[in-house]
Design a protein around this motif. Structure first.
Motif, short mmCIF file in Angstrom:
data_model
loop_
_atom_site.label_atom_id
_atom_site.label_comp_id
_atom_site.label_asym_id
_atom_site.label_seq_id
_atom_site.Cartn_x
_atom_site.Cartn_y
_atom_site.Cartn_z
N ARG A 358 -3.88 -12.67 7.71
CA ARG A 358 -3.25 -11.42 7.33
C ARG A 358 -4.18 -10.64 6.39
NH1 ARG A 358 2.00 -10.11 9.47
NH2 ARG A 358 3.34 -11.94 9.45
N PRO A 359 -4.09 -9.32 6.41
CA PRO A 359 -4.83 -8.54 5.40
C PRO A 359 -4.23 -8.77 4.03
CG PRO A 359 -3.40 -7.11 6.68
CD PRO A 359 -3.36 -8.46 7.34
N SER A 360 -5.04 -8.66 2.99
CA SER A 360 -4.56 -8.88 1.63
C SER A 360 -5.06 -7.75 0.72
CB SER A 360 -5.02 -10.23 1.08
OG SER A 360 -6.44 -10.27 0.97
N VAL A 361 -4.34 -7.56 -0.37
CA VAL A 361 -4.72 -6.56 -1.37
C VAL A 361 -4.59 -7.18 -2.75
CG1 VAL A 361 -4.00 -4.59 0.04
CG2 VAL A 361 -2.36 -5.63 -1.55
N ARG A 362 -5.24 -6.56 -3.72
CA ARG A 362 -5.05 -6.92 -5.12
C ARG A 362 -4.02 -5.97 -5.70
NH1 ARG A 362 -6.82 -11.32 -7.53
NH2 ARG A 362 -7.84 -10.30 -9.30
N ALA A 363 -3.03 -6.51 -6.38
CA ALA A 363 -1.92 -5.68 -6.84
C ALA A 363 -1.58 -5.97 -8.30
CB ALA A 363 -0.69 -5.92 -5.97
N ARG A 387 0.85 5.97 -6.87
CA ARG A 387 0.45 7.35 -6.63
C ARG A 387 -1.02 7.59 -6.94
NH1 ARG A 387 5.14 11.58 -8.68
NH2 ARG A 387 6.69 11.07 -7.07
N GLY A 388 -1.49 6.97 -8.00
CA GLY A 388 -2.89 7.16 -8.38
C GLY A 388 -3.85 6.24 -7.66
N GLY A 389 -3.37 5.46 -6.69
CA GLY A 389 -4.22 4.51 -5.99
C GLY A 389 -3.90 3.09 -6.38
N GLY A 390 -4.16 2.14 -5.51
CA GLY A 390 -3.88 0.74 -5.77
C GLY A 390 -2.45 0.38 -5.40
N TYR A 391 -2.06 -0.82 -5.80
CA TYR A 391 -0.76 -1.36 -5.41
C TYR A 391 -0.06 -2.00 -6.60
CZ TYR A 391 -2.60 -0.99 -0.64
OH TYR A 391 -3.13 -0.53 0.53
N THR A 392 1.27 -2.05 -6.52
CA THR A 392 2.08 -2.85 -7.43
C THR A 392 2.82 -3.89 -6.59
OG1 THR A 392 3.99 -1.36 -7.25
CG2 THR A 392 2.41 -0.94 -9.03
N VAL A 393 3.18 -5.00 -7.22
CA VAL A 393 3.92 -6.04 -6.51
C VAL A 393 5.07 -6.54 -7.38
CG1 VAL A 393 2.27 -7.85 -7.29
CG2 VAL A 393 3.76 -8.26 -5.32
N GLN A 394 6.26 -6.57 -6.78
CA GLN A 394 7.46 -7.07 -7.44
C GLN A 394 7.82 -8.42 -6.82
OE1 GLN A 394 9.55 -5.89 -10.06
NE2 GLN A 394 10.31 -7.97 -9.76
N SER A 426 -0.90 -8.38 -14.95
CA SER A 426 -2.11 -8.99 -14.41
C SER A 426 -2.30 -8.59 -12.95
CB SER A 426 -2.04 -10.52 -14.55
OG SER A 426 -0.93 -11.04 -13.85
N THR A 427 -3.49 -8.83 -12.44
CA THR A 427 -3.81 -8.49 -11.05
C THR A 427 -3.78 -9.75 -10.20
OG1 THR A 427 -5.20 -6.66 -11.78
CG2 THR A 427 -5.50 -7.41 -9.53
N VAL A 428 -3.05 -9.69 -9.08
CA VAL A 428 -2.85 -10.88 -8.24
C VAL A 428 -3.14 -10.53 -6.77
CG1 VAL A 428 -1.17 -11.96 -9.77
CG2 VAL A 428 -0.40 -10.32 -8.04
N ASP A 429 -3.32 -11.58 -5.98
CA ASP A 429 -3.53 -11.41 -4.54
C ASP A 429 -2.18 -11.36 -3.82
OD1 ASP A 429 -6.41 -11.48 -4.45
OD2 ASP A 429 -6.28 -13.63 -4.88
N VAL A 430 -2.10 -10.48 -2.82
CA VAL A 430 -0.87 -10.35 -2.03
C VAL A 430 -1.24 -10.23 -0.56
CG1 VAL A 430 1.27 -9.08 -1.67
CG2 VAL A 430 0.22 -9.11 -3.93
N LEU A 431 -0.64 -11.08 0.28
CA LEU A 431 -0.78 -10.94 1.73
C LEU A 431 0.22 -9.90 2.21
CD1 LEU A 431 -1.04 -14.62 3.04
CD2 LEU A 431 -2.89 -13.00 2.61
N LEU A 432 -0.22 -8.99 3.08
CA LEU A 432 0.65 -7.94 3.59
C LEU A 432 1.30 -8.41 4.89
CD1 LEU A 432 -1.63 -4.82 3.02
CD2 LEU A 432 0.14 -5.76 1.51
N LEU A 433 2.62 -8.38 4.92
CA LEU A 433 3.36 -8.75 6.12
C LEU A 433 3.57 -7.53 6.99
CD1 LEU A 433 6.08 -11.07 4.51
CD2 LEU A 433 3.87 -11.72 5.50
N ASP A 434 3.46 -7.72 8.28
CA ASP A 434 3.60 -6.61 9.23
C ASP A 434 5.08 -6.46 9.57
OD1 ASP A 434 3.23 -4.66 11.09
OD2 ASP A 434 2.53 -6.00 12.67
#
Length: 437
Positions: A358-363, A387-394, A426-434
């Motif tokens: 899966r693709p992943s992002v830093r969030a 909005r300013g770019g990047g990702y958040t993860v809950q 902190s910044t963590v790795d997240v796998l993106l689910l389709d």
């Protein structure tokens, strides 16, 4: 030793997930390629590069409905046009009149040529007359039939598509490993391709094991557990693009399980079982498939992996054809996580797809979470773009509540073996689910 020390020692005996995945995936090979008709190729992965045998567009054509003309005739540089007073409110104070000498539609095939002061009425997709280098849109004219008055002059080349303008002959249309999408099917067809060589979609058989299992349509009760896994994993395999077949429930009967798996090798490229991978008294799959016979090891090796939830995974081959088999835990949440980290990459590899993961992002983590030391945790999460770019993860509910969390998740928060606490911010790795939402 303290309880913490005992836990750390136990974790140190587990196989790192990356090592385990590497050892499994190295044993798999992409399925042999097939030459398929274009209408059957969608959803498969190309086994060869595809090059355009013909240009697109195949000939000079009109891009809009209008009048095909010579630009010098409508720009004032030619001797053919007649100038007439413009309708009230028309910019420039005059219009250009051309003789309409014919109509051309998309099915027209006879070559025709423009003479000075003339034009053809053309439909979008119609072949252009020789010498035409502009198409005046219908709405910029009085829509005349024998003669047309042009109120607005387009730039040279407007409304014209030249042969090979988009895709010249010899263009590399797609590389091996590319997923055949509907748009790619259109590109192949437009350039004259009727067949492509692809990797076939893997045939995946799903079997749920356990004497306690009952089929859906009722609630669980002591001694009975509704089989959620075979339904969920069949859906998960289909989502990846596999041809998924749900066999259903198999009791913890050694001969019955062996016979079922042997039968399924005739129609499977991969078999997935769920349940019985642990070392408890009811974990028959591990006992049956790892049992040594005639001095040889069993067909499936079970490994305790540094993975949370669900550490016990199995992999091997069954039957004379040596069909790969993946054995996942019986807990529904752990089974789905096991599918994500092991079975899904295996299906992708068999299909020839790249990449297999899966693709992943830093969030940016929105909430502090704790994680069991020594295990790589995959926790359901909701990912959003900032909005300013990047990702958040809950983070969503994990651990024993992984199943309900997965139903809401569009990502999997990945916490490494050395992480016991991840702080908010902190910044963590997240796998993106389709997930199509």
């Amino acid at each position: 030793m303290t309880a913490t020390a005992d836990a750390e020692a136990a974790a140190n005996e587990l196989t790192p997930l990356a090592d385990y995945l590497g050892s499994v995936l190295r044993r798999l090979r992409a399925l042999p390629p097939l030459d398929l008709d274009l209408t059957q190729a969608h959803g498969n992965v190309l086994a060869e590069d595809v090059v355009a045998p013909h240009a697109f567009p195949a000939f000079d054509q009109a891009a809009v409905d209008g009048y095909a003309a010579r630009w010098e005739d409508i720009s004032g540089g030619g001797r053919g046009p007649s100038y007439v007073p413009a309708p009230s409110g028309t910019p420039g104070g005059r219009t250009i009149r051309l003789n309409v000498v014919g109509d051309l539609g998309a099915a027209s095939w006879r070559p025709v040529r423009l003479t000075p002061g003339s034009c053809f009425s053309v439909a979008a997709g119609a072949p252009l007359p020789v010498a035409a280098d502009v198409v005046v849109p219908v709405e910029w004219t009085d829509q005349g039939m024998a003669a047309v008055e042009i109120f607005r002059t387009p730039k040279r080349g407007y409304g014209v598509r030249r042969a090979g303008e988009e895709l010249p002959v010899g263009t590399l249309l797609a590389r091996a490993g590319t997923y055949v999408s509907p748009a790619l099917v259109a590109v192949f067809a437009a350039t004259g391709i009727g067949h492509v060589v692809v990797r076939p979609s893997p045939r995946v058989v799903i079997v749920a094991t356990g004497d306690e299992l009952v089929d859906v349509g009722r609630g669980s009760q002591p001694g009975q557990v509704v089989d959620a896994n075979s339904h969920a994993l069949t859906a998960a395999a289909a989502e990846v693009g596999a041809l998924a077949y749900r066999v259903g429930i198999c009791d913890d009967d050694p001969e019955g399980l062996r016979g079922l798996l042997e039968d399924q090798t005739l129609r499977a490229d991969l078999i997935i079982t769920t349940g019985g991978t642990g070392t408890g008294p009811g974990d028959m799959v591990r006992r049956i498939l790892s049992r040594r016979e005639g001095g040889r090891a069993g067909p499936v090796t079970f490994t305790d992996v540094a993975l949370y939830p669900g550490t016990a995974l199995g992999f091997g081959t069954v039957g004379a054809e040596e069909v790969p088999v993946v054995c996942l835990p019986g807990d529904p949440g752990a089974a789905l996580i096991g599918f994500e980290v092991l079975a899904r990459p295996a299906i992708q590899l068999l299909a020839g797809a790249e990449p297999v993961f899966r693709p992943s992002v830093r969030a940016h983590l929105l909430e502090t979470v704790s994680s069991p030391g020594g295990l790589r945790e995959f926790r359901p999460a909701h990912v959003a773009e900032r909005r300013g770019g990047g990702y958040t993860v809950q983070p969503l509910r994990g651990g024993p509540f992984t199943l309900s969390g997965l139903a809401e998740a569009n990502g999997l928060l990945v916490l490494g073996e050395r992480v016991t606490t991840a702080a908010a911010g902190s910044t963590v790795d997240v796998l993106l689910l389709d997930r199509r939402r």
